[in-house]
Motif scaffolding. Structure first.
Motif, mmCIF file in Angstrom:
data_model
loop_
_atom_site.group_PDB
_atom_site.id
_atom_site.type_symbol
_atom_site.label_atom_id
_atom_site.label_comp_id
_atom_site.label_asym_id
_atom_site.label_seq_id
_atom_site.Cartn_x
_atom_site.Cartn_y
_atom_site.Cartn_z
ATOM 1 N N LEU A 1 0.834 -1.206 0.000
ATOM 2 C CA LEU A 1 0.000 0.000 0.000
ATOM 3 C C LEU A 1 0.864 1.250 0.000
ATOM 4 C CD1 LEU A 1 -2.781 1.475 0.479
ATOM 5 C CD2 LEU A 1 -2.325 1.195 2.923
ATOM 6 N N HIS A 2 0.504 2.217 -0.837
ATOM 7 C CA HIS A 2 1.143 3.535 -0.782
ATOM 8 C C HIS A 2 0.064 4.599 -0.805
ATOM 9 C CE1 HIS A 2 2.941 7.289 -2.221
ATOM 10 N NE2 HIS A 2 4.022 6.869 -1.595
ATOM 11 N N VAL A 3 0.113 5.500 0.151
ATOM 12 C CA VAL A 3 -0.768 6.670 0.178
ATOM 13 C C VAL A 3 0.061 7.904 0.502
ATOM 14 C CG1 VAL A 3 -2.904 5.450 0.794
ATOM 15 C CG2 VAL A 3 -1.388 6.269 2.609
ATOM 16 N N GLY A 4 -0.395 9.043 0.002
ATOM 17 C CA GLY A 4 0.285 10.300 0.262
ATOM 18 C C GLY A 4 -0.484 11.182 1.230
ATOM 19 N N THR A 5 -0.698 12.425 0.825
ATOM 20 C CA THR A 5 -1.297 13.440 1.696
ATOM 21 C C THR A 5 -2.739 13.105 2.049
ATOM 22 O OG1 THR A 5 0.082 15.080 0.591
ATOM 23 C CG2 THR A 5 -1.722 15.911 1.940
ATOM 24 N N TYR A 6 -3.070 13.321 3.317
ATOM 25 C CA TYR A 6 -4.421 13.068 3.828
ATOM 26 C C TYR A 6 -5.221 14.363 3.925
ATOM 27 C CZ TYR A 6 -7.915 12.953 7.559
ATOM 28 O OH TYR A 6 -9.063 13.129 8.290
ATOM 29 N N ARG A 7 -6.530 14.242 3.697
ATOM 30 C CA ARG A 7 -7.469 15.299 4.069
ATOM 31 C C ARG A 7 -8.785 14.630 4.437
ATOM 32 N NH1 ARG A 7 -11.551 17.798 1.153
ATOM 33 N NH2 ARG A 7 -12.144 16.701 -0.767
ATOM 34 N N GLY A 8 -9.601 15.297 5.263
ATOM 35 C CA GLY A 8 -10.896 14.744 5.637
ATOM 36 C C GLY A 8 -11.229 15.006 7.083
ATOM 37 N N ASP A 9 -12.305 14.385 7.553
ATOM 38 C CA ASP A 9 -12.718 14.562 8.949
ATOM 39 C C ASP A 9 -12.794 13.243 9.709
ATOM 40 O OD1 ASP A 9 -14.950 13.505 7.713
ATOM 41 O OD2 ASP A 9 -16.297 15.172 8.202
ATOM 42 N N ALA A 10 -12.320 12.149 9.086
ATOM 43 C CA ALA A 10 -12.313 10.851 9.769
ATOM 44 C C ALA A 10 -11.024 10.623 10.552
ATOM 45 C CB ALA A 10 -12.503 9.722 8.753
ATOM 46 N N GLY A 11 -10.019 11.446 10.298
ATOM 47 C CA GLY A 11 -8.708 11.239 10.898
ATOM 48 C C GLY A 11 -7.845 10.352 10.014
ATOM 49 N N ASP A 12 -6.535 10.522 10.140
ATOM 50 C CA ASP A 12 -5.564 9.848 9.277
ATOM 51 C C ASP A 12 -5.191 8.486 9.866
ATOM 52 O OD1 ASP A 12 -3.580 9.118 7.560
ATOM 53 O OD2 ASP A 12 -2.258 10.832 7.982
ATOM 54 N N ILE B 1 -4.679 5.577 8.434
ATOM 55 C CA ILE B 1 -3.691 4.762 7.720
ATOM 56 C C ILE B 1 -2.281 5.101 8.189
ATOM 57 C CG2 ILE B 1 -2.627 4.330 5.469
ATOM 58 C CD1 ILE B 1 -5.381 4.361 4.232
ATOM 59 N N HIS B 2 -1.982 6.395 8.360
ATOM 60 C CA HIS B 2 -0.669 6.759 8.884
ATOM 61 C C HIS B 2 -0.576 6.528 10.392
ATOM 62 C CE1 HIS B 2 -0.272 9.216 5.063
ATOM 63 N NE2 HIS B 2 0.801 8.453 5.058
ATOM 64 N N GLY B 3 -1.719 6.323 11.054
ATOM 65 C CA GLY B 3 -1.682 5.856 12.432
ATOM 66 C C GLY B 3 -2.215 6.822 13.461
ATOM 67 N N ALA B 4 -2.964 6.275 14.424
ATOM 68 C CA ALA B 4 -3.471 7.067 15.537
ATOM 69 C C ALA B 4 -2.365 7.404 16.535
ATOM 70 C CB ALA B 4 -4.597 6.317 16.250
ATOM 71 N N TYR B 5 -1.270 6.653 16.497
ATOM 72 C CA TYR B 5 -0.124 6.920 17.363
ATOM 73 C C TYR B 5 1.126 6.369 16.683
ATOM 74 C CZ TYR B 5 -1.330 2.139 18.723
ATOM 75 O OH TYR B 5 -1.656 0.807 18.705
ATOM 76 N N THR B 6 2.297 6.736 17.187
ATOM 77 C CA THR B 6 3.572 6.358 16.577
ATOM 78 C C THR B 6 3.745 4.840 16.543
ATOM 79 O OG1 THR B 6 4.559 8.410 17.376
ATOM 80 C CG2 THR B 6 6.070 6.661 16.712
ATOM 81 N N GLY B 7 4.270 4.347 15.423
ATOM 82 C CA GLY B 7 4.615 2.939 15.329
ATOM 83 C C GLY B 7 3.572 2.063 14.668
ATOM 84 N N VAL B 8 2.472 2.643 14.211
ATOM 85 C CA VAL B 8 1.425 1.828 13.587
ATOM 86 C C VAL B 8 1.096 2.318 12.173
ATOM 87 C CG1 VAL B 8 0.397 1.077 15.748
ATOM 88 C CG2 VAL B 8 -0.427 3.180 14.677
ATOM 89 N N ASP B 9 2.057 2.959 11.518
ATOM 90 C CA ASP B 9 1.859 3.465 10.157
ATOM 91 C C ASP B 9 1.670 2.295 9.198
ATOM 92 O OD1 ASP B 9 1.870 4.819 7.771
ATOM 93 O OD2 ASP B 9 3.725 5.920 8.162
#
Length: 227
Positions: free
Chosen positions: A120-131, A133-141
């Motif tokens: 999987l590859h994703v770049g810049t996020y936008r929205g109101d659900a929260g990012d 995929i890049h992770g709610a906290y460090t280490g889970v990207d």
């Protein structure tokens, strides 16, 4: 789907046959038509009729009904997004059991080939659900993660914990196939749960930057478009 929408301005949402750039292959997809563009639906969940607890071969090929709940297929996703002259956007729509709706969009979405475990590859996020995929906290990207199923383990989890529960594979905990990475904040292919009891399930349709307490969405939809 966007080209169909532009060429045929009154085209309704539905199943269409398209030809990915650089291939001679024709594939059927569900196009979600908007006012000025069209999106290819790659995942939809709205109930428990279609099971997403499936192995590698089915996630590779795709399953379900294009007009209803389905997974388009990892090979088709790769075929669509491998053209580097196009920039694809991934949109995730989530509906809860109380009538709320949020979304997340990621620019520069693409899926690697099977040799990369459909990375999987994703770049810049936008929205109101929260990012998520890049992770709610460090280490889970989960960006850069390979896809895992119960019979093909590509996560970064040797012995992971959720609360006081230990498990060796993210699919054991979350269910369904996904781009797991220790195990991450997003997982939309687990077991579907009804409005009677959508909270605290280890497996579900989870997006933890939206609802940090494990909460299984009522409906999820993943769509992509180029441009």
């Amino acid at each position: 789907c966007t080209q169909i929408r532009i060429q045929k301005q009154h085209s309704p949402s539905g199943v269409y046959e398209i030809q990915p750039t650089g291939t001679s292959t024709l594939i059927k997809v569900y196009c979600e038509m908007r006012q000025t563009d069209g999106w290819i639906v790659i995942q939809r969940r709205s109930g428990g009729v279609v099971s997403f607890n499936r192995g590698w071969a089915q996630y590779r090929h795709g399953f379900g009904s294009l007009k209803y709940d389905h997974w388009l297929g990892l090979e088709k996703m790769h075929m669509l997004t491998k053209d580097t002259t196009k920039v694809w956007t991934l949109r995730v729509d989530l509906w809860d059991h109380e009538g709320g709706h949020v979304f997340a969009e990621y620019r520069d979405f693409r899926i690697g080939d099977e040799g990369t475990a459909y990375r999987l590859h994703v770049g810049t996020y936008r929205g109101d659900a929260g990012d998520a995929i890049h992770g709610a906290y460090t280490g889970v990207d989960q960006n850069g993660a390979g896809f895992s199923t119960f019979d093909r383990d590509n996560d970064n989890c040797s012995t992971c914990l959720q609360g006081d529960i230990a498990f060796d594979r993210c699919t054991d905990n979350h269910g369904g196939g996904w781009w797991y990475s220790s195990c991450g904040s997003a997982a939309l292919n687990g077991n579907w749960h009804s409005s009677d009891d959508p909270k605290f399930w280890r497996s579900g349709l989870h997006w933890l930057t939206w609802k940090p307490v494990p909460y299984s969405a009522k409906v999820s939809r993943m769509m992509i478009k180029s441009g």
